[in-house]
Write a protein that holds these residues in place. Structure first.
Motif, mmCIF file in Angstrom:
data_model
loop_
_atom_site.group_PDB
_atom_site.id
_atom_site.type_symbol
_atom_site.label_atom_id
_atom_site.label_comp_id
_atom_site.label_asym_id
_atom_site.label_seq_id
_atom_site.Cartn_x
_atom_site.Cartn_y
_atom_site.Cartn_z
ATOM 1 N N GLY A 280 37.924 47.954 47.618
ATOM 2 C CA GLY A 280 38.117 48.355 46.232
ATOM 3 C C GLY A 280 37.514 49.702 45.933
ATOM 4 N N ALA A 281 36.358 49.988 46.539
ATOM 5 C CA ALA A 281 35.698 51.273 46.312
ATOM 6 C C ALA A 281 36.506 52.439 46.866
ATOM 7 C CB ALA A 281 34.303 51.259 46.945
ATOM 8 N N VAL A 282 37.363 52.178 47.861
ATOM 9 C CA VAL A 282 38.191 53.253 48.425
ATOM 10 C C VAL A 282 39.187 53.759 47.389
ATOM 11 C CG1 VAL A 282 39.895 53.805 50.185
ATOM 12 C CG2 VAL A 282 37.942 52.358 50.767
ATOM 13 N N ALA A 283 39.897 52.807 46.722
ATOM 14 C CA ALA A 283 40.890 53.247 45.737
ATOM 15 C C ALA A 283 41.360 52.147 44.804
ATOM 16 C CB ALA A 283 42.108 53.834 46.458
ATOM 17 N N LEU A 284 41.286 50.902 45.263
ATOM 18 C CA LEU A 284 41.944 49.823 44.537
ATOM 19 C C LEU A 284 41.347 49.559 43.156
ATOM 20 C CD1 LEU A 284 42.717 47.222 47.347
ATOM 21 C CD2 LEU A 284 44.158 49.027 46.399
ATOM 22 N N TYR A 285 40.043 49.801 42.996
ATOM 23 C CA TYR A 285 39.440 49.593 41.678
ATOM 24 C C TYR A 285 40.120 50.456 40.611
ATOM 25 C CZ TYR A 285 35.497 46.842 43.495
ATOM 26 O OH TYR A 285 34.715 45.865 44.054
ATOM 27 N N GLU A 286 40.435 51.690 40.983
ATOM 28 C CA GLU A 286 41.043 52.609 40.021
ATOM 29 C C GLU A 286 42.545 52.374 39.860
ATOM 30 O OE1 GLU A 286 40.130 56.574 41.123
ATOM 31 O OE2 GLU A 286 37.961 56.351 40.936
ATOM 32 N N TRP A 290 43.304 44.437 37.894
ATOM 33 C CA TRP A 290 43.055 43.046 38.262
ATOM 34 C C TRP A 290 42.193 42.923 39.512
ATOM 35 C CZ3 TRP A 290 44.589 42.129 43.171
ATOM 36 C CH2 TRP A 290 45.615 42.912 43.697
ATOM 37 N N TYR A 291 42.149 43.978 40.344
ATOM 38 C CA TYR A 291 41.409 43.880 41.598
ATOM 39 C C TYR A 291 39.909 43.734 41.338
ATOM 40 C CZ TYR A 291 40.129 44.663 46.458
ATOM 41 O OH TYR A 291 39.642 44.498 47.728
ATOM 42 N N ASP A 292 39.405 44.426 40.318
ATOM 43 C CA ASP A 292 37.995 44.318 39.967
ATOM 44 C C ASP A 292 37.664 42.878 39.557
ATOM 45 O OD1 ASP A 292 35.362 45.446 39.324
ATOM 46 O OD2 ASP A 292 35.907 45.021 37.256
ATOM 47 N N SER A 293 38.592 42.231 38.839
ATOM 48 C CA SER A 293 38.382 40.836 38.438
ATOM 49 C C SER A 293 38.338 39.922 39.661
ATOM 50 C CB SER A 293 39.506 40.391 37.496
ATOM 51 O OG SER A 293 39.550 41.210 36.340
ATOM 52 N N LEU A 294 39.204 40.209 40.637
ATOM 53 C CA LEU A 294 39.231 39.407 41.858
ATOM 54 C C LEU A 294 37.904 39.498 42.602
ATOM 55 C CD1 LEU A 294 40.728 37.790 44.099
ATOM 56 C CD2 LEU A 294 41.470 39.995 45.029
ATOM 57 N N THR A 369 35.155 46.824 27.516
ATOM 58 C CA THR A 369 36.147 45.882 28.036
ATOM 59 C C THR A 369 35.862 45.538 29.490
ATOM 60 O OG1 THR A 369 37.839 46.747 26.530
ATOM 61 C CG2 THR A 369 38.604 45.471 28.423
ATOM 62 N N ASP A 370 35.451 46.535 30.268
ATOM 63 C CA ASP A 370 35.113 46.318 31.671
ATOM 64 C C ASP A 370 33.896 45.404 31.794
ATOM 65 O OD1 ASP A 370 35.098 46.934 34.588
ATOM 66 O OD2 ASP A 370 33.238 47.966 34.083
ATOM 67 N N ILE A 371 32.902 45.605 30.946
ATOM 68 C CA ILE A 371 31.689 44.775 30.975
ATOM 69 C C ILE A 371 32.024 43.325 30.666
ATOM 70 C CG2 ILE A 371 29.457 44.359 29.856
ATOM 71 C CD1 ILE A 371 29.335 47.410 29.343
ATOM 72 N N VAL A 372 32.790 43.118 29.599
ATOM 73 C CA VAL A 372 33.170 41.762 29.205
ATOM 74 C C VAL A 372 34.029 41.106 30.282
ATOM 75 C CG1 VAL A 372 34.493 40.414 27.537
ATOM 76 C CG2 VAL A 372 32.991 42.237 26.743
ATOM 77 N N ASN A 373 34.962 41.856 30.836
ATOM 78 C CA ASN A 373 35.826 41.335 31.892
ATOM 79 C C ASN A 373 35.006 40.887 33.093
ATOM 80 O OD1 ASN A 373 38.773 41.193 32.904
ATOM 81 N ND2 ASN A 373 37.731 42.298 34.535
ATOM 82 N N ASP A 374 34.012 41.700 33.483
ATOM 83 C CA ASP A 374 33.145 41.341 34.610
ATOM 84 C C ASP A 374 32.401 40.036 34.336
ATOM 85 O OD1 ASP A 374 33.965 43.644 35.831
ATOM 86 O OD2 ASP A 374 32.110 44.757 35.502
ATOM 87 N N LEU A 375 31.848 39.908 33.141
ATOM 88 C CA LEU A 375 31.084 38.707 32.802
ATOM 89 C C LEU A 375 31.967 37.466 32.810
ATOM 90 C CD1 LEU A 375 28.862 40.106 29.893
ATOM 91 C CD2 LEU A 375 28.117 39.532 32.215
ATOM 92 N N VAL A 376 33.186 37.592 32.301
ATOM 93 C CA VAL A 376 34.101 36.450 32.249
ATOM 94 C C VAL A 376 34.474 35.984 33.649
ATOM 95 C CG1 VAL A 376 36.450 35.739 31.631
ATOM 96 C CG2 VAL A 376 35.038 36.957 29.972
ATOM 97 N N ALA A 379 31.690 34.279 35.484
ATOM 98 C CA ALA A 379 31.595 32.873 35.081
ATOM 99 C C ALA A 379 32.656 32.029 35.765
ATOM 100 C CB ALA A 379 31.715 32.765 33.562
ATOM 101 N N ALA A 380 33.852 32.595 35.938
ATOM 102 C CA ALA A 380 34.930 31.858 36.605
ATOM 103 C C ALA A 380 34.547 31.512 38.043
ATOM 104 C CB ALA A 380 36.217 32.680 36.578
ATOM 105 N N GLY A 381 33.988 32.481 38.754
ATOM 106 C CA GLY A 381 33.544 32.216 40.120
ATOM 107 C C GLY A 381 32.442 31.165 40.165
ATOM 108 N N ALA A 382 31.551 31.199 39.173
ATOM 109 C CA ALA A 382 30.463 30.217 39.119
ATOM 110 C C ALA A 382 30.996 28.813 38.880
ATOM 111 C CB ALA A 382 29.489 30.603 38.005
ATOM 112 N N VAL A 383 31.982 28.694 37.999
ATOM 113 C CA VAL A 383 32.556 27.383 37.691
ATOM 114 C C VAL A 383 33.237 26.797 38.933
ATOM 115 C CG1 VAL A 383 34.347 26.206 36.365
ATOM 116 C CG2 VAL A 383 32.825 27.827 35.229
ATOM 117 N N VAL A 384 33.894 27.642 39.712
ATOM 118 C CA VAL A 384 34.551 27.164 40.934
ATOM 119 C C VAL A 384 33.526 26.551 41.875
ATOM 120 C CG1 VAL A 384 35.757 27.896 43.026
ATOM 121 C CG2 VAL A 384 36.505 28.736 40.793
ATOM 122 N N VAL A 385 32.411 27.253 42.086
ATOM 123 C CA VAL A 385 31.382 26.738 42.988
ATOM 124 C C VAL A 385 30.726 25.492 42.403
ATOM 125 C CG1 VAL A 385 29.124 27.240 44.006
ATOM 126 C CG2 VAL A 385 30.937 28.944 44.094
#
Length: 412
Positions: A280-286, A290-294, A369-376, A379-385
């Motif tokens: 993602g740091a190469v280019a996909l984040y920009e 959705w990649y940042d959310s993944l 928006t990026d901050i809120v998206n990261d937090l959400v 939480a999704a990853g935490a709920v899965v575990v």
């Protein structure tokens, strides 16, 4: 040794003061409701609800939370009612709610916590509460048209203040428990005892050999990205690929130095999370939002596993601690939210350092928006575990407990 169960005294004097303070909090609920401070009305009502749980369970009005703890919890409510320090007081109230909650949970359920773990839990709850508050206010601004969130900088300072308040509340609570001379056992008063449930281990699909091959291929990909970053003299990409590469060798270090063999499937999990970030740091984040959310969801699942392993290792290490399955799941989600808040602060600090010294920030932050998206998605990853994958971290939890045992015996 003072325990959480011993913080309550069945005395008329303590109960009288505690009930007066509870009445004041209940009156504040009505006041906040009248002036339109619905968020504060809800927080204050939660304080009241937690407080009256004790006498309800004990079936006597003389068993109450310590009056001094209730007084401390009432301070932010009173300050808010006067309109002072609006930026600080919400997080002080959340910290106070966390303090009261850990005492009530330990006293009225099968949970058992040491005072030190309870203090850490207060910090986690306060930081996680700030994360939930951030998401909730952003949603309200977006849907209802409120103006809770002023901007990225203001939002980040809120998170920083919440973190400082949480750490301070944890330290103060730990000190309070240490110096407290209340020796009445609340568990005797309420009659609640029990044991926590346990879970079994698990493994990811695929043979061990296949999983190791996948790890090697992913490591080679990271090596390639790091080489390209060095050739381009891209410091940011070097950090975002070199550090993940180093993390992939952590299981091998644990095996060599501590004779602990991590489950190969879990090694794949860790390696894949680091590769997703580096790519993602190469280019996909920009290129793709959705990649940042993944990557946040995937990374959060590992952080959740770490939180679970820490909680379980504490249980393995001492009989004074006992958690239920539901508490472990809740702790995992709260732990990830707290770490997510800490990560956002780190990104914010990275941008500040880049502004001061020049150059590109190592960790990027793109707005509210990026901050809120990261937090959400954290939480999704935490709920899965918490719901499906915690069993994969039982081995790490047992190993951590054994290492703590070795250190304690070595220091005694």
């Amino acid at each position: 040794m003072t325990t959480l169960q011993s913080l309550l005294a069945r005395t008329d004097a303590n109960a009288a003061v505690a009930w007066v303070l509870t009445g004041g909090l209940l009156g504040a609920v009505g006041q906040f409701w009248r002036i339109g401070e619905l968020d504060w009305a809800v927080v204050t009502m939660l304080l009241v609800g937690v407080t009256i749980t004790i006498p309800i369970v004990a079936r006597t009005p003389t068993v109450m939370l310590p009056a001094e703890l209730l007084a401390a919890a009432a301070v932010p409510v009173a300050v808010r009612a006067t309109g002072m320090l609006p930026q600080v007081t919400p997080f002080v109230a959340v910290a106070a709610l966390g303090v009261l909650t850990v005492v009530v949970l330990d006293a009225t359920t099968s949970l058992s916590m040491t005072p030190r773990f309870a203090a850490v839990f207060v910090v986690v709850v306060t930081m996680a509460g700030a994360g939930v508050w951030t998401v909730g206010t952003w949603v309200a601004d977006t849907i209802v048209g409120t103006m809770f969130v002023g901007g990225k900088t203001e939002l980040m300072w809120d998170l920083i203040i919440a973190t400082v308040v949480g750490v301070g509340a944890g330290l103060l609570f730990d000190g309070y428990v240490v110096v407290s001379d209340r020796i009445e056992h609340l568990r005797t008063a309420t009659g609640h005892t029990g044991t926590a449930s346990t879970s079994t281990g698990g493994s990811l699909p695929g043979s061990t050999q296949q999983q190791r091959r996948v790890v090697r291929l992913l490591q080679l990909l990271l090596v390639g990205i790091t080489i390209v970053a060095l050739a381009r003299r891209n410091v940011t990409l070097v950090v975002n690929s070199g550090v993940p590469l180093a993390i992939t060798f952590l299981p091998a270090v644990l095996r060599r130095e501590f004779d602990y063999t991590m489950d190969p499937g879990l090694v794949v999990w860790i390696t894949l999370a680091t590769v997703l970030h580096a790519v993602g740091a190469v280019a996909l984040y920009e290129l793709y939002g959705w990649y940042d959310s993944l990557t946040h969801t995937f990374s959060a699942s590992l952080i959740a596993g770490g939180g679970y392993a820490i909680a379980r290792s504490v249980e393995h290490h001492t009989q004074a601690v006992s958690f239920t399955r539901g508490f472990r799941g809740s702790f995992v989600v709260l732990f990830v939210l707290a770490v997510g808040v800490a990560w956002e602060i780190l990104e914010f600090a990275s941008g500040g350092v880049a502004t001061l010294v020049g150059g590109e920030a190592v960790l990027a932050q793109y707005g509210t928006t990026d901050i809120v998206n990261d937090l959400v998605f954290n939480a999704a990853g935490a709920v899965v575990v918490a719901t499906l994958g915690s069993a994969h971290f039982e081995g790490i939890a047992a190993w951590l407990a054994s290492r703590v045992d070795v250190l304690v015996r070595g220091g005694s």
